[in-house]
Scaffold this motif. Structure first.
Motif, PDB file in Angstrom:
ATOM      1  N   TYR A  86       5.304  -3.347   5.944  1.00  0.00           N
ATOM      2  CA  TYR A  86       5.606  -2.324   7.027  1.00  0.00           C
ATOM      3  C   TYR A  86       4.587  -1.797   7.699  1.00  0.00           C
ATOM      4  N   PHE A  87       4.697  -1.687   9.280  1.00  0.00           N
ATOM      5  CA  PHE A  87       3.636  -1.291   9.998  1.00  0.00           C
ATOM      6  C   PHE A  87       4.382   0.146  10.733  1.00  0.00           C
ATOM      7  N   PRO A 141       1.290  -6.673  -4.603  1.00  0.00           N
ATOM      8  CA  PRO A 141       1.861  -5.311  -4.582  1.00  0.00           C
ATOM      9  C   PRO A 141       3.346  -5.651  -4.740  1.00  0.00           C
ATOM     10  N   ILE A 142       4.132  -4.461  -4.954  1.00  0.00           N
ATOM     11  CA  ILE A 142       5.544  -4.369  -4.471  1.00  0.00           C
ATOM     12  C   ILE A 142       5.859  -4.266  -3.123  1.00  0.00           C
ATOM     13  N   GLU A 143       5.105  -3.463  -2.406  1.00  0.00           N
ATOM     14  CA  GLU A 143       5.206  -3.497  -0.892  1.00  0.00           C
ATOM     15  C   GLU A 143       3.793  -2.881  -0.432  1.00  0.00           C
ATOM     16  N   VAL A 144       3.673  -3.007   0.801  1.00  0.00           N
ATOM     17  CA  VAL A 144       2.298  -2.412   1.222  1.00  0.00           C
ATOM     18  C   VAL A 144       2.918  -1.701   3.083  1.00  0.00           C
ATOM     19  N   TRP A 145       2.672  -0.502   3.023  1.00  0.00           N
ATOM     20  CA  TRP A 145       2.800   0.228   4.378  1.00  0.00           C
ATOM     21  C   TRP A 145       1.112   0.618   5.244  1.00  0.00           C
ATOM     22  N   LEU A 146       1.483   0.195   6.426  1.00  0.00           N
ATOM     23  CA  LEU A 146       0.119   0.199   7.155  1.00  0.00           C
ATOM     24  C   LEU A 146       0.305   1.128   8.343  1.00  0.00           C
ATOM     25  N   HIS A 171       0.974   6.712   7.025  1.00  0.00           N
ATOM     26  CA  HIS A 171      -0.323   6.710   6.560  1.00  0.00           C
ATOM     27  C   HIS A 171      -0.230   5.320   5.744  1.00  0.00           C
ATOM     28  N   ASP A 172      -1.396   4.887   5.457  1.00  0.00           N
ATOM     29  CA  ASP A 172      -1.622   3.408   4.516  1.00  0.00           C
ATOM     30  C   ASP A 172      -1.360   3.666   3.079  1.00  0.00           C
ATOM     31  N   ARG A 173      -0.560   2.908   2.433  1.00  0.00           N
ATOM     32  CA  ARG A 173      -0.456   2.995   1.123  1.00  0.00           C
ATOM     33  C   ARG A 173       0.069   1.590   0.467  1.00  0.00           C
ATOM     34  N   ILE A 174      -0.285   1.347  -0.692  1.00  0.00           N
ATOM     35  CA  ILE A 174      -0.113  -0.027  -1.354  1.00  0.00           C
ATOM     36  C   ILE A 174       0.667   0.519  -2.625  1.00  0.00           C
TER      37      ILE A 174
END
Length: 360
Positions: free
Chosen positions: A212-213, A187-192, A217-220
């Motif tokens: 990023y933590f 992916p380009i980035e992941v947010w957890l 919300h969670d997103r890819i």
């Protein structure tokens, strides 16, 4: 009074103070095959995964059956036990590596047979509740990227769902894309939404992009170009066939959801069976007459469901050798240990004492 009795009394008092309120998370259920994936991952750590399943009352044979589902209390306890015995904060990522198409049954095959990643994730978003109903997935196109968002259902907080569960779901999503699209895909980035781990390296290693933590919300974040590329695993006929099976499953799930919620409510409120049918109906936002009618439609009664829940929990608690029989009898709602023993023999043709002695 034993320590276990004190703890049970404290839990009971807390529930009374809450007015027997049924939280949204108490209505969560997950597909029966999910604990089997967690069990296989535990074997990787040289931990007996099936033994941990038994400790939370999950039978591997029953879990593999198509319509088996487990309430969140059992799954949450399994995750916490697994985290304690492995000591690995990245446990959820390991579980993601053991996910297979068969683990999601027909939904897994439909996903793998999708024409492209956009269709793949749209299928998952549409049918996510087949896997678990604690969250919703949405695809949001934003110019040159597509955000795959996972948001918890209304009434469910981040604290209700252990971070390993969401790590496993997010990791599975990215690894599935990698399996059916390209092995080097990232992916380009992941947010957890999970807290920042002590060592973020395992997350960076799996997702192969900035992670990023502590997100809301969670997103890819996916590249739009990659999402539209044809997949070598595409099979419209196979996808259509499995879509039909998924639809049949969800139709059955919708019909049985009342029973799942009712059983979760009974387990959450000890002693089991002390709630009246009127109290249960109120917590389910139904009239007592409507609840009775809907149970009759399923050829069930409230008394029968109480008996089923007691039977399920009795075996689970008897196998926990540190729990005194008197404490188990109290939790199950029996007036005394003798009544509990008679019921247990009716259920399993053995005394609870014999089952405990023979349980390794």
């Amino acid at each position: 009074m034993t320590a276990c009795s004190v703890a049970a009394a404290a839990e009971l008092t807390g529930a009374i103070r809450q007015g027997w309120f049924m939280r949204a998370v108490d209505q969560v259920s997950v597909m029966g095959t999910w604990p089997l994936v967690i069990s296989r991952a535990l074997d990787y750590y040289q931990v007996d995964g099936q033994a941990l399943l038994a400790r939370v009352g999950i039978d591997p044979l029953a879990a593999s059956q198509l319509d088996t589902r487990y309430g969140w209390q059992q799954i949450d306890r399994l995750w916490r036990l697994a985290r304690n015995v492995t000591g690995d904060e990245a446990l959820g990522l390991t579980v993601a590596r053991f996910m297979r198409p068969t683990s999601w049954q027909a939904l897994g095959f439909a996903i793998w047979a999708s024409d492209n990643l956009m269709e793949c994730f749209q299928r998952l978003a549409t049918n996510l509740r087949m896997f678990a109903n604690y969250a919703q997935m949405q695809l949001v196109p934003l110019g040159g990227v597509v955000e795959v968002e996972i948001r918890l259902r209304e009434g469910i907080n981040k604290q209700d769902i252990c971070p390993e569960e969401l790590d496993a779901l997010m990791g599975t999503s990215v690894l599935t894309a990698r399996h059916i699209y390209r092995p080097d895909f990232s992916p380009i980035e992941v947010w957890l939404s999970r807290p920042l781990p002590l060592d973020p390296t395992p997350w960076q290693r799996l997702f192969k992009c900035p992670v990023y933590f502590n997100a809301s919300h969670d997103r890819i974040v996916m590249p739009t170009q990659a999402m539209s590329k044809p997949l070598l695993t595409a099979s419209p006929e196979l996808a259509t066939q499995n879509d039909a099976l998924v639809a049949d499953y969800l139709a059955r799930f919708d019909r049985s959801d009342l029973v799942t919620r009712l059983k979760a409510l009974l387990i959450h409120n000890e002693p089991i069976g002390h709630l009246t049918m009127a109290q249960v109906a109120e917590q389910l936002n139904l009239s007592q007459r409507t609840l009775q009618r809907r149970l009759q439609e399923k050829e069930l009664s409230y008394k029968q469901l109480v008996d089923e829940v007691r039977q399920q929990m009795a075996l689970q608690w008897v196998r926990l050798k540190y729990l005194p029989m008197g404490e188990i009898s109290y939790r199950l709602g029996f007036a005394n240990a003798a009544n509990f023993t008679r019921a247990f023999k009716r259920w399993y043709d053995e005394t609870p004492k014999n089952v405990r002695q023979n349980w390794s």
